[in-house]
Design a protein around this motif. Structure first.
Motif, PDB file in Angstrom:
ATOM      1  N   TYR A 210       0.869  -1.220   0.100  1.00 46.06           N
ATOM      2  CA  TYR A 210      -0.003   0.069  -0.081  1.00 46.06           C
ATOM      3  C   TYR A 210       0.938   1.247   0.158  1.00 46.06           C
ATOM      4  O   TYR A 210       0.348   2.399  -0.232  1.00 46.06           O
ATOM      5  N   GLY A 211       2.193   1.096   0.444  1.00 43.65           N
ATOM      6  CA  GLY A 211       3.037   2.082   0.589  1.00 43.65           C
ATOM      7  C   GLY A 211       3.852   2.149   1.377  1.00 43.65           C
ATOM      8  O   GLY A 211       3.989   1.314   2.354  1.00 43.65           O
ATOM      9  N   ALA A 212       4.850   3.123   1.560  1.00 41.48           N
ATOM     10  CA  ALA A 212       6.155   3.162   2.554  1.00 41.48           C
ATOM     11  C   ALA A 212       5.481   3.310   3.903  1.00 41.48           C
ATOM     12  O   ALA A 212       4.403   3.659   4.234  1.00 41.48           O
ATOM     13  N   GLY A 213       6.387   2.504   4.850  1.00 41.69           N
ATOM     14  CA  GLY A 213       5.912   2.757   6.259  1.00 41.69           C
ATOM     15  C   GLY A 213       7.099   2.747   7.226  1.00 41.69           C
ATOM     16  O   GLY A 213       8.099   2.116   6.845  1.00 41.69           O
ATOM     17  N   VAL A 214       7.086   2.968   8.270  1.00 44.35           N
ATOM     18  CA  VAL A 214       8.088   2.805   9.411  1.00 44.35           C
ATOM     19  C   VAL A 214       7.459   2.281  10.739  1.00 44.35           C
ATOM     20  O   VAL A 214       6.265   2.738  11.001  1.00 44.35           O
ATOM     21  N   PHE A 215       8.308   1.755  11.467  1.00 43.80           N
ATOM     22  CA  PHE A 215       7.938   1.301  13.009  1.00 43.80           C
ATOM     23  C   PHE A 215       8.610   2.195  13.827  1.00 43.80           C
ATOM     24  O   PHE A 215       9.696   2.593  13.675  1.00 43.80           O
ATOM     25  N   SER A 216       7.753   3.205  14.619  1.00 43.32           N
ATOM     26  CA  SER A 216       8.293   3.957  15.586  1.00 43.32           C
ATOM     27  C   SER A 216       8.540   3.400  17.206  1.00 43.32           C
ATOM     28  O   SER A 216       9.026   3.891  17.791  1.00 43.32           O
ATOM     29  N   GLY A 217       8.093   2.113  17.328  1.00 41.35           N
ATOM     30  CA  GLY A 217       8.083   1.565  18.648  1.00 41.35           C
ATOM     31  C   GLY A 217       7.724   2.463  19.554  1.00 41.35           C
ATOM     32  O   GLY A 217       6.445   3.102  19.567  1.00 41.35           O
ATOM     33  N   ASP A 218       8.318   2.707  20.629  1.00 43.28           N
ATOM     34  CA  ASP A 218       8.011   3.721  21.689  1.00 43.28           C
ATOM     35  C   ASP A 218       8.267   5.160  21.378  1.00 43.28           C
ATOM     36  O   ASP A 218       8.032   5.990  22.060  1.00 43.28           O
ATOM     37  N   GLY A 219       8.829   5.332  20.071  1.00 42.80           N
ATOM     38  CA  GLY A 219       9.059   6.917  19.700  1.00 42.80           C
ATOM     39  C   GLY A 219      10.314   7.164  19.568  1.00 42.80           C
ATOM     40  O   GLY A 219      10.817   7.976  19.121  1.00 42.80           O
ATOM     41  N   GLU A 225      17.474   1.834   7.345  1.00 44.06           N
ATOM     42  CA  GLU A 225      17.976   2.449   5.923  1.00 44.06           C
ATOM     43  C   GLU A 225      17.114   1.902   5.082  1.00 44.06           C
ATOM     44  O   GLU A 225      16.618   2.534   3.858  1.00 44.06           O
ATOM     45  N   ARG A 226      16.394   0.504   5.103  1.00 44.92           N
ATOM     46  CA  ARG A 226      15.633   0.006   3.910  1.00 44.92           C
ATOM     47  C   ARG A 226      14.308   0.605   4.261  1.00 44.92           C
ATOM     48  O   ARG A 226      13.605   0.667   2.965  1.00 44.92           O
ATOM     49  N   GLU A 227      13.713   1.004   5.216  1.00 43.68           N
ATOM     50  CA  GLU A 227      12.327   1.792   5.179  1.00 43.68           C
ATOM     51  C   GLU A 227      12.540   3.052   4.362  1.00 43.68           C
ATOM     52  O   GLU A 227      11.752   3.467   3.819  1.00 43.68           O
ATOM     53  N   LEU A 228      13.702   3.955   4.535  1.00 47.13           N
ATOM     54  CA  LEU A 228      14.067   5.168   3.895  1.00 47.13           C
ATOM     55  C   LEU A 228      14.032   4.561   2.233  1.00 47.13           C
ATOM     56  O   LEU A 228      13.919   5.541   1.471  1.00 47.13           O
ATOM     57  N   GLU A 229      14.863   3.642   2.239  1.00 48.97           N
ATOM     58  CA  GLU A 229      14.925   3.213   0.703  1.00 48.97           C
ATOM     59  C   GLU A 229      13.644   3.074   0.232  1.00 48.97           C
ATOM     60  O   GLU A 229      13.577   3.343  -1.092  1.00 48.97           O
ATOM     61  N   LEU A 230      12.735   2.346   0.940  1.00 41.07           N
ATOM     62  CA  LEU A 230      11.248   2.001   0.256  1.00 41.07           C
ATOM     63  C   LEU A 230      10.540   3.404   0.010  1.00 41.07           C
ATOM     64  O   LEU A 230       9.776   3.526  -0.976  1.00 41.07           O
ATOM     65  N   ALA A 231      10.949   4.418   0.931  1.00 42.14           N
ATOM     66  CA  ALA A 231      10.159   5.525   0.747  1.00 42.14           C
ATOM     67  C   ALA A 231      10.657   6.312  -0.505  1.00 42.14           C
ATOM     68  O   ALA A 231       9.966   6.883  -1.143  1.00 42.14           O
ATOM     69  N   HIS A 232      11.898   6.373  -0.850  1.00 38.46           N
ATOM     70  CA  HIS A 232      12.622   6.940  -1.965  1.00 38.46           C
ATOM     71  C   HIS A 232      12.061   6.282  -3.017  1.00 38.46           C
ATOM     72  O   HIS A 232      11.721   6.957  -3.977  1.00 38.46           O
ATOM     73  N   HIS A 233      12.079   4.849  -2.998  1.00 39.86           N
ATOM     74  CA  HIS A 233      11.395   4.201  -4.195  1.00 39.86           C
ATOM     75  C   HIS A 233       9.959   4.735  -4.572  1.00 39.86           C
ATOM     76  O   HIS A 233       9.532   4.895  -5.677  1.00 39.86           O
ATOM     77  N   GLN A 234       9.087   4.857  -3.326  1.00 42.59           N
ATOM     78  CA  GLN A 234       7.858   5.402  -3.695  1.00 42.59           C
ATOM     79  C   GLN A 234       7.702   6.684  -4.052  1.00 42.59           C
ATOM     80  O   GLN A 234       6.837   7.021  -5.127  1.00 42.59           O
TER      81      GLN A 234
END
Length: 254
Positions: A210-219, A225-234
């Motif tokens: 559905y789109g890029a995403g990130v896990f924030s945990g407790d903040g 790096e891979r999450e940012l790469e996926l966002a870059h790809h999107q």
């Protein structure tokens, strides 16, 4: 005198003869005409613009938004523009939640400005599997645009942040599709166009078809790096899709 106000010579009168000067004086002035004044230039050609509209409380969604913009900007003739939506919580509440202050670098957007975009990407954290209230409040302010269907046909997509792996990486985007449907917008998911990166299991990674995403945990967790790469790809993928919807004459080739 003609009806339109122009003068016409008599049919019985010979046309005037203009004789050239047999020995014209030399021209001492440069009367050359610049080529740009002779060859017409394209009017109204500009970069296509993808508005990256987001809400970010602790900075995770903003990190994705910046990577998405970098991806958009890599595609010739397209540029990404970052915007925030308005905050709905009071300063006192934000302070109690230890939310960092937002700078003035990224402006807030009004609903009316959405019509200036050639494509739209919306980013937001999840609240119980759907978009955060701040983003929902922004969508609720688009009633005037909905009434006249001014966003109909505009390509749009989502990117999200969740606290845990089961916290709504897919449902947060899935439930947001209803906003696009009512506006008649064209939902653009990334599918599995990221290739092998979508299947790697060697590290924690947010994002989905559905789109890029990130896990924030407790903040405190930072985007990987891979999450940012996926966002870059999107960003790149969305830019290419938006270009397909535009005639070549409307795209600035820089």
């Amino acid at each position: 005198m003609g009806k339109g106000g122009g003068c016409f010579p008599s049919k019985n009168q010979a046309p005037p003869v203009i004789e050239s000067d047999p020995d014209p004086a030399p021209n001492t002035e440069d009367v050359s005409i610049p080529m740009e004044s002779v060859i017409p230039t394209t009017i109204g050609v500009r970069n296509l613009r993808i508005f990256i509209v987001f809400y970010s409380m602790y900075g995770h969604v903003e990190s994705l938004a910046r990577s998405i913009k970098n991806g958009v900007d890599e595609i010739e003739g397209v540029e990404g523009v970052l915007f925030r939506v308005s905050e709905t919580l009071s300063p006192e509440t934000l302070s109690a939640m230890k939310v960092p202050a937002k700078g003035d670098e990224i402006p807030e957007i009004s609903a009316e400005e959405l019509v200036e975009a050639d494509g739209l990407l919306f980013g937001f954290p999840t609240r119980y599997g759907s978009m955060a209230a701040q983003m929902k409040a922004f969508w609720d302010s688009t009633g005037g645009l909905w009434k006249e269907q001014k966003l109909a046909g505009v390509p749009a997509g989502f990117f999200v942040s969740t606290g845990t792996q089961g916290g709504g990486q897919e449902t947060t985007a899935w439930t947001a599709i209803t906003q696009l449907a009512h506006h008649g917008m064209l939902y653009v998911p990334i599918g599995y166009t990221f290739g092998a990166g979508m299947f790697k299991m060697d590290s924690i990674r947010g994002g989905s078809p559905y789109g890029a995403g990130v896990f924030s945990g407790d903040g405190t967790r930072e985007p990987s790096e891979r999450e940012l790469e996926l966002a870059h790809h999107q960003g790149k993928y969305m830019a290419l899709i938006v270009k397909k919807f535009q005639p070549e004459s409307q795209i600035n080739r820089n």
